[in-house]
Design an enzyme around this catalytic site. Structure first.
Site, short mmCIF file in Angstrom:
data_model
loop_
_atom_site.label_atom_id
_atom_site.label_comp_id
_atom_site.label_asym_id
_atom_site.label_seq_id
_atom_site.Cartn_x
_atom_site.Cartn_y
_atom_site.Cartn_z
N ASP A 31 -9.59 0.60 -15.68
CA ASP A 31 -9.48 1.14 -14.28
C ASP A 31 -8.85 2.62 -14.19
O ASP A 31 -8.85 3.29 -13.39
CB ASP A 31 -8.98 0.39 -13.03
CG ASP A 31 -7.66 -0.58 -13.32
OD1 ASP A 31 -7.69 -1.32 -14.43
OD2 ASP A 31 -6.68 -0.08 -12.67
N ASN A 32 -8.04 2.72 -15.11
CA ASN A 32 -7.20 4.09 -15.54
C ASN A 32 -7.97 4.88 -16.72
O ASN A 32 -7.04 5.81 -17.16
CB ASN A 32 -6.01 3.49 -16.04
CG ASN A 32 -5.07 2.94 -14.86
OD1 ASN A 32 -5.25 3.17 -13.82
ND2 ASN A 32 -4.05 2.19 -15.20
N GLY A 92 0.59 -1.24 -0.10
CA GLY A 92 -0.06 -0.01 -0.21
C GLY A 92 0.85 1.34 0.06
O GLY A 92 0.45 2.55 0.22
#
Length: 486
Positions: free
Chosen positions: A254-255, A128
C-alpha cells in the site's frame, strides 16, 4: 498564468466519479486552532495556487480540508495491502482524505490529499490524527528527494491543529497537505482483485493509464502495458533510492505507487555509515525493509501487482501467469541497468565493463568494512580525481585498502565535475532532522527546520558556512530509530 486565489480553487473528483467502489465521501475534522507552520511556495505556484492566499485564514481552512471549494468531493480512498508480507484486505485512508485533483498551469493533474485530517471508516480504531513531528519529517524528506531529482510526492503545507495527539506521550497535532500525481497504489489494485470485480479492475487500469501512462492508451492489452510501465518506473525509482542511500523503511504494497513516485515518509532515513543491513524503523524487527533488501522487496511487491492483474492479462490462467512472469523478468534488468548507470556516474563516468564491476564490488566491501560515511565518500572522492586524495583517505582508520583501490579507480580517468553534479553534498542528516523536529515540536521554533530545508533544496553546490550540514551524526547521537507516527 496568474495564480489562483484560494477561494477560486477548482478541484475535480475523477477518482471518486470513475471508481466509486473505492471511495467513501467524507469530511475532515475541524482543527480547534489551526496555524500554518510551513508552506511550499514554489510548489503552490507550480499548481497555479497563490501562496499569499494560502497563508490567509481562508487558505489555511482549505489546507486542512475544513473549507473545500464548491463542487469538490472529498473522499477517503479504499485499498488493501501486504504489511510486512501479510495480506490485509481492508486498509484505506485511515487518517487521510483526498480533497480532489487540481490541474496546474502545465496541464498536469495532481491530487491534493490530507494526512492527519481525522478518523474515517478505514481508521480501524485509530484516532485518524497526526503529530507535528512526523508531518514535518515528510515535508523535509520529500523536499530533499525532489531536489535530488527522485520522483516523489511533496508536501504543500503542514498546519498545526491546536489539538493534542496521544502517542507514547502527548504531542502537538498537525495536518499535512500532500501533492501527488495520484494516490493509486499497488494495494488499490490488490483490493479490486480481492473483491472479484473484474469490471472494476478494468476501469482501474483505464484510470491509471489516463493519469500516468497515456502512451499505453492504444495498447492491444492495456493491463499488460500498465504492468510493464509500472515495473519500469518502480525499478528506476528504487535504483535511485539505492544510489543516494535512502531507506524507505516500510515498503508495504500500500506504500508503492503506480505512478513511480515515492510515497509515505514514515520511518525513513538516509544512510550515514554504509551498511546494506541498515534498518531505522522501530517496527522492522526482522530487517525485511533494510537498505540492501529494497530492490528485492520492490520485485516482490510488483509480483503482487501482477497477480492482481491476472484476469486481464489472458483468459487462461496459465497463460496469464506466463505473461506476468515475462513482464516481471524485466524488473531486474531495468533495475541493474539504472543502478549501474547511476553508479558509473557517481564514480566519474567509469566505463561499463568487467573491470569497473570488480572495482565497484571492492569499493562496497571496503566501505562496509571501514564503516565509512556513504555520502561523504563520493563527494570527497571527487577531490582525489582532482589530485588530492587526503579528504577521502581521512575517512578510513586504516587507509591501506583505500590506497590500493583509489589507484585502480584513478586509472580510469574519472570526471570530478560529473561527480559533483550527481553526488549530493547535503542530505537530510538524521541528527539534524531530529534536531529540527524537536525544536519545532517542543518550543515551536521553526528556524532549524527552515534552515535545513533551505540547505537540502540545493544539495550539490558547496556553500560557505554550511559545514555542519556536510557531516554525519556524531558518535554521541547513537543508533538511529524512526517511528511511523500512528
Amino acid at each position: 498564468m496568474t495564480p489562483t486565489a484560494a477561494a477560486e480553487i477548482t478541484l475535480s473528483h475523477r477518482f471518486a466519479d470513475e471508481l466509486p467502489e473505492l471511495a467513501v465521501d467524507w469530511q475532515a475534522v475541524e482543527p480547534p486552532a489551526p496555524r500554518l507552520l510551513v508552506l511550499g511556495d514554489a510548489l503552490a505556484a507550480d499548481l497555479g495556487l497563490d501562496p499569499a492566499h494560502l497563508r490567509t485564514s481562508e487558505g489555511v481552512d482549505f489546507l486542512t480540508g475544513t473549507a473545500v471549494p464548491g463542487g469538490a468531493r472529498p473522499v477517503a480512498q479504499a485499498y488493501a495491502g501486504h504489511q510486512f508480507g501479510a495480506f490485509n484486505p481492508r486498509l484505506g485512508d485511515g487518517r487521510a482524505l483526498l480533497l480532489g485533483e487540481v490541474e496546474g498551469p502545465d496541464g498536469a493533474l495532481r491530487d491534493i490529499h490530507l494526512k492527519g485530517s481525522g478518523p474515517t471508516p478505514f481508521s480501524r480504531g485509530g484516532d485518524g490524527l497526526a503529530a507535528v513531528g512526523p508531518m514535518l519529517r515528510e515535508y523535509i524528506i520529500s523536499e530533499a528527494m525532489h531536489a535530488l531529482g527522485i520522483p516523489t510526492t511533496r508536501a504543500l503545507a503542514v498546519v498545526a491543529t491546536g489539538r493534542t495527539v496521544r502517542r507514547e506521550s502527548d504531542l502537538p497535532g498537525a495536518v499535512l497537505t500532500r501533492v501527488a500525481s495520484s494516490h493509486l497504489r499497488v494495494g488499490t489494485f490488490v483490493l479490486a482483485r480481492a473483491m472479484g470485480d473484474v469490471p472494476l479492475l478494468e476501469r482501474l487500469v483505464d484510470h491509471a493509464i489516463a493519469r500516468h501512462y497515456p502512451h499505453a492508451e492504444g495498447a492491444e492489452n492495456r493491463a499488460l502495458a500498465l504492468l510493464d510501465a509500472v515495473i519500469d518506473a518502480q525499478a528506476r525509482l528504487i535504483a535511485q533510492w539505492m544510489l543516494v542511500g535512502f531507506v524507505h523503511g516500510v515498503m508495504n504494497t500500500d506504500n508503492m505507487t503506480v505512478s513511480g513516485e515515492t510515497i509515505d515518509y514514515g520511518p525513513c532515513a538516509f544512510l550515514d555509515t554504509f551498511d546494506v543491513g541498515a534498518v531505522f524503523s522501530s517496527i522492522d524487527q526482522q530487517g525485511r525493509y533494510a537498505y540492501g533488501a529494497q530492490p528485492a522487496i520492490g520485485e516482490w511487491n510488483l509480483a503482487r501487482f501482477a497477480e492482481a492483474l491476472l484476469p486481464l492479462l489472458a483468459a487462461d490462467t496459465d497463460a496469464a501467469v506466463a505473461t506476468a512472469q515475462r513482464s516481471l523478468a524485466a524488473y531486474r534488468e531495468t533495475y541493474n541497468t539504472a543502478w549501474a548507470g547511476g553508479m558509473h556516474a557517481k564514480l566519474g563516468g567509469t566505463p561499463d565493463d568487467e573491470q569497473t564491476a570488480a572495482l565497484v564490488n571492492d569499493m562496497f566491501d571496503m566501505l562496509a568494512m571501514a564503516r565509512v560515511d556513504y555520502t561523504s565518500f563520493f563527494r570527497r572522492l571527487a577531490s582525489a580525481a582532482r589530485g588530492d586524495r587526503e579528504p577521502a583517505r581521512a575517512l578510513f582508520a586504516d587507509p591501506a585498502p583505500f590506497d590500493l583501490w583509489v589507484g585502480r579507480w584513478l586509472a580510469l580517468a574519472p570526471d570530478p565535475d560529473l561527480m559533483d553534479r550527481v553526488n549530493p553534498l547535503y542530505i537530510p542528516r538524521n541528527h539534524l532532522v531530529e534536531e529540527a523536529l524537536a525544536a519545532a515540536s517542543g518550543d515551536g521554533d521553526l528556524a532549524p527546520l527552515n534552515e535545513l530545508v533551505g540547505v537540502i533544496r540545493d544539495p550539490f553546490a558547496a556553500r560557505p558556512g554550511l559545514t555542519r550540514y556536510e557531516h554525519p551524526a556524531p558518535e554521541a547521537f547513537g543508533p538511529y530509530v524512526t517511528f511511523c507516527g500512528t
